[in-house]
Design a protein around this motif. Structure first.
Motif, mmCIF file in Angstrom:
data_model
loop_
_atom_site.group_PDB
_atom_site.id
_atom_site.type_symbol
_atom_site.label_atom_id
_atom_site.label_comp_id
_atom_site.label_asym_id
_atom_site.label_seq_id
_atom_site.Cartn_x
_atom_site.Cartn_y
_atom_site.Cartn_z
ATOM 1 N N ASP A 58 -13.174 -0.240 7.721
ATOM 2 C CA ASP A 58 -13.923 -1.391 7.206
ATOM 3 C C ASP A 58 -15.026 -1.832 8.158
ATOM 4 O O ASP A 58 -15.699 -2.846 7.892
ATOM 5 N N SER A 59 -15.219 -1.107 9.241
ATOM 6 C CA SER A 59 -16.269 -1.493 10.186
ATOM 7 C C SER A 59 -17.661 -1.181 9.667
ATOM 8 O O SER A 59 -18.645 -1.719 10.176
ATOM 9 N N VAL A 60 -17.757 -0.318 8.661
ATOM 10 C CA VAL A 60 -19.053 0.054 8.077
ATOM 11 C C VAL A 60 -19.096 -0.482 6.656
ATOM 12 O O VAL A 60 -18.217 -0.178 5.838
ATOM 13 N N ARG A 61 -20.097 -1.286 6.370
ATOM 14 C CA ARG A 61 -20.240 -1.901 5.056
ATOM 15 C C ARG A 61 -21.627 -1.612 4.492
ATOM 16 O O ARG A 61 -22.533 -1.222 5.219
ATOM 17 N N GLY A 62 -21.734 -1.829 3.206
ATOM 18 C CA GLY A 62 -23.012 -1.684 2.530
ATOM 19 C C GLY A 62 -23.117 -0.481 1.624
ATOM 20 O O GLY A 62 -23.973 -0.449 0.733
ATOM 21 N N LEU A 63 -22.271 0.530 1.819
ATOM 22 C CA LEU A 63 -22.361 1.728 0.986
ATOM 23 C C LEU A 63 -21.842 1.503 -0.424
ATOM 24 O O LEU A 63 -22.260 2.203 -1.358
ATOM 25 N N ASP A 64 -20.933 0.572 -0.588
ATOM 26 C CA ASP A 64 -20.360 0.344 -1.920
ATOM 27 C C ASP A 64 -21.392 -0.207 -2.889
ATOM 28 O O ASP A 64 -21.311 0.036 -4.105
ATOM 29 N N THR A 65 -22.338 -0.954 -2.400
ATOM 30 C CA THR A 65 -23.372 -1.549 -3.259
ATOM 31 C C THR A 65 -24.696 -0.799 -3.172
ATOM 32 O O THR A 65 -25.695 -1.256 -3.722
ATOM 33 N N LEU A 66 -24.704 0.344 -2.524
ATOM 34 C CA LEU A 66 -25.948 1.095 -2.312
ATOM 35 C C LEU A 66 -26.268 1.914 -3.555
ATOM 36 O O LEU A 66 -25.399 2.579 -4.123
ATOM 37 N N GLN A 67 -27.515 1.877 -3.978
ATOM 38 C CA GLN A 67 -27.985 2.638 -5.127
ATOM 39 C C GLN A 67 -28.956 3.721 -4.639
ATOM 40 O O GLN A 67 -29.991 3.417 -4.053
ATOM 41 N N LEU A 68 -28.576 4.985 -4.878
ATOM 42 C CA LEU A 68 -29.405 6.112 -4.473
ATOM 43 C C LEU A 68 -30.001 6.793 -5.696
ATOM 44 O O LEU A 68 -29.453 6.715 -6.805
ATOM 45 N N ALA A 69 -31.111 7.497 -5.494
ATOM 46 C CA ALA A 69 -31.831 8.097 -6.612
ATOM 47 C C ALA A 69 -31.064 9.272 -7.209
ATOM 48 O O ALA A 69 -30.845 9.340 -8.417
ATOM 49 N N GLN A 70 -30.648 10.210 -6.385
ATOM 50 C CA GLN A 70 -30.021 11.432 -6.885
ATOM 51 C C GLN A 70 -28.566 11.575 -6.484
ATOM 52 O O GLN A 70 -27.931 12.545 -6.872
ATOM 53 N N TYR A 71 -28.031 10.636 -5.730
ATOM 54 C CA TYR A 71 -26.686 10.795 -5.193
ATOM 55 C C TYR A 71 -25.817 9.592 -5.531
ATOM 56 O O TYR A 71 -26.306 8.499 -5.836
ATOM 57 N N THR A 72 -24.522 9.830 -5.426
ATOM 58 C CA THR A 72 -23.513 8.789 -5.527
ATOM 59 C C THR A 72 -22.587 8.929 -4.331
ATOM 60 O O THR A 72 -22.103 10.031 -4.042
ATOM 61 N N VAL A 73 -22.364 7.827 -3.625
ATOM 62 C CA VAL A 73 -21.480 7.844 -2.462
ATOM 63 C C VAL A 73 -20.039 7.855 -2.958
ATOM 64 O O VAL A 73 -19.563 6.881 -3.552
ATOM 65 N N GLU A 74 -19.339 8.966 -2.749
ATOM 66 C CA GLU A 74 -17.972 9.104 -3.234
ATOM 67 C C GLU A 74 -16.950 8.576 -2.240
ATOM 68 O O GLU A 74 -15.965 7.951 -2.630
ATOM 69 N N ASP A 75 -17.143 8.834 -0.960
ATOM 70 C CA ASP A 75 -16.133 8.454 0.034
ATOM 71 C C ASP A 75 -16.822 8.275 1.383
ATOM 72 O O ASP A 75 -17.876 8.869 1.647
#
Length: 382
Positions: free
Chosen positions: A133-150
């Protein structure tokens, strides 16, 4: 340490890197900075040069810069027990090794590695503040060609000739969105293949129409293949999934053009044979084949007759019998080879060239569907 991912601006397959803006926060305790009170003290960012700070750097960074509008984006906060909070806002371009074998159905795992430059593990220790939980922000990140899975964090050590240094690693897995490539590449290539099959329903006498369809689809497919490679590395040592599919489509389109060439050649050959006097009909062809087989059989039976006449005079030796068996085996194998050759010649003999288009109307679509099923099953599930 902890950080927030503000944005991931670009992910380049050509350069194999990504550019991200992050808020990096570091906390440590310096007993020399203890003071009386119960409130924290916020200092100007320019005073950082007067304090001790960890020499943290990004390992795989190609270029980085600290934001300085309207002032340098630094935060220094000191607590009464001597704990120091140091936060900065930086944009960095980090290399990421990518395996593009399954492109565009690929998944890439990139890392962000933080390491101490000069202090080894005996001087300083790195650890994440709250684990994953020390890294935040990826859950709400919107990318053009990718989806953050894990994404997850890890703590490790870097071993060099000068010693062992603490290292923190942040891993995140990116899955490419395939919908764009389906609409941009796969659907047009399928339509081009289907368009090349239209020539099977055009009369063989319409040479300009069929040639025009074949050449146009081949050139269009070539342009589509060149456009699909513009966003990828020029010098890569692996074949991508999209290259395999475009190669399959190009083969079917080129095969449709060759099919008409073969059909037209057989038609012209049949017309020229009709103009010549017909010397041998189908019955004569059968008689000729039978005569060839009979000649081979007679040549094999000739040694048997001589052996039978000689047996009345003297007994055959064991070596003569072995030689006779070898002759029988050679003759039988020659007969079977001749029959197979005649069968093969009959298969390649086209009696009616117009039937080639009829066969192509079913064989081309059926084989294309089977190859598509195998292609998508392999690249999606294996």
């Amino acid at each position: 340490m902890s950080m927030d991912i503000a944005s991931i601006d670009t992910i380049s397959e050509i350069n194999m890197d990504y550019t991200a803006t992050i808020f990096l926060r570091q906390r440590w305790t310096d007993e020399r900075l203890c003071f009386d009170g119960n409130k924290s003290l916020s200092l100007d960012g320019r005073l950082v040069e007067m304090l001790w700070v960890p020499d943290t750097f990004i390992v795989d960074s190609k270029k980085s810069f600290l934001h300085d509008v309207t002032v340098e984006n630094r935060l220094i906060r000191i607590y009464p027990n001597g704990t120091v909070l140091y936060a900065i806002r930086i944009t960095t371009t980090v290399s990421c090794s990518m395996d593009l074998t399954k492109y565009p159905m690929d998944k890439q795992t990139c890392t962000l590695q933080l390491e101490s430059w000069g202090y080894n593990i005996n001087d300083v220790m790195f650890y994440w503040t709250r684990g994953n939980d020390s890294v935040r922000g990826l859950d709400t990140l919107q990318l053009a060609q990718y989806t953050v899975e894990d994404h997850f964090t890890s703590v490790t050590e870097a071993v060099y000739e000068t010693g062992r240094y603490p290292k923190l690693v942040f891993h995140f897995e990116l899955k490419r969105n395939i919908l764009y490539f389906i609409l941009e590449t796969y659907v047009p290539s399928i339509l081009l293949v289907v368009l090349s099959w239209v020539s099977f329903w055009i009369s063989q006498s319409s040479v300009p129409a069929r040639i025009c369809i074949g050449v146009t689809t081949v050139l269009t497919m070539t342009t589509l293949m060149m456009g699909a490679r513009t966003s990828l590395p020029n010098a890569n040592c692996f074949i991508k999934a999209i290259d395999v599919y475009l190669g399959i489509c190009f083969s079917f389109i080129f095969g449709a053009l060759l099919e008409y060439a073969v059909t037209h050649f057989c038609t012209l050959h049949q017309l020229s044979s009709k103009e010549l006097p017909k010397i041998i009909d189908d019955d004569d062809d059968e008689e000729e084949k039978n005569a060839v087989l009979a000649a081979v059989a007679n040549s094999c039976s000739a040694p048997d007759n001589t052996n039978k006449t000689d047996s009345n005079k003297s007994k055959q030796s064991s070596s003569d019998r072995k030689r006779e068996r070898n002759q029988h085996s050679v003759c039988s194998s020659a007969m079977s080879v001749m029959k197979r050759l005649f069968c093969i010649f009959d298969c390649f003999h086209v009696k009616n060239p117009y039937h080639i288009d009829n066969y192509a109307r079913f064989s081309f679509p059926l084989s294309f569907i089977i190859i598509n099923v195998l292609y998508w099953v392999y690249y999606l599930y294996f």
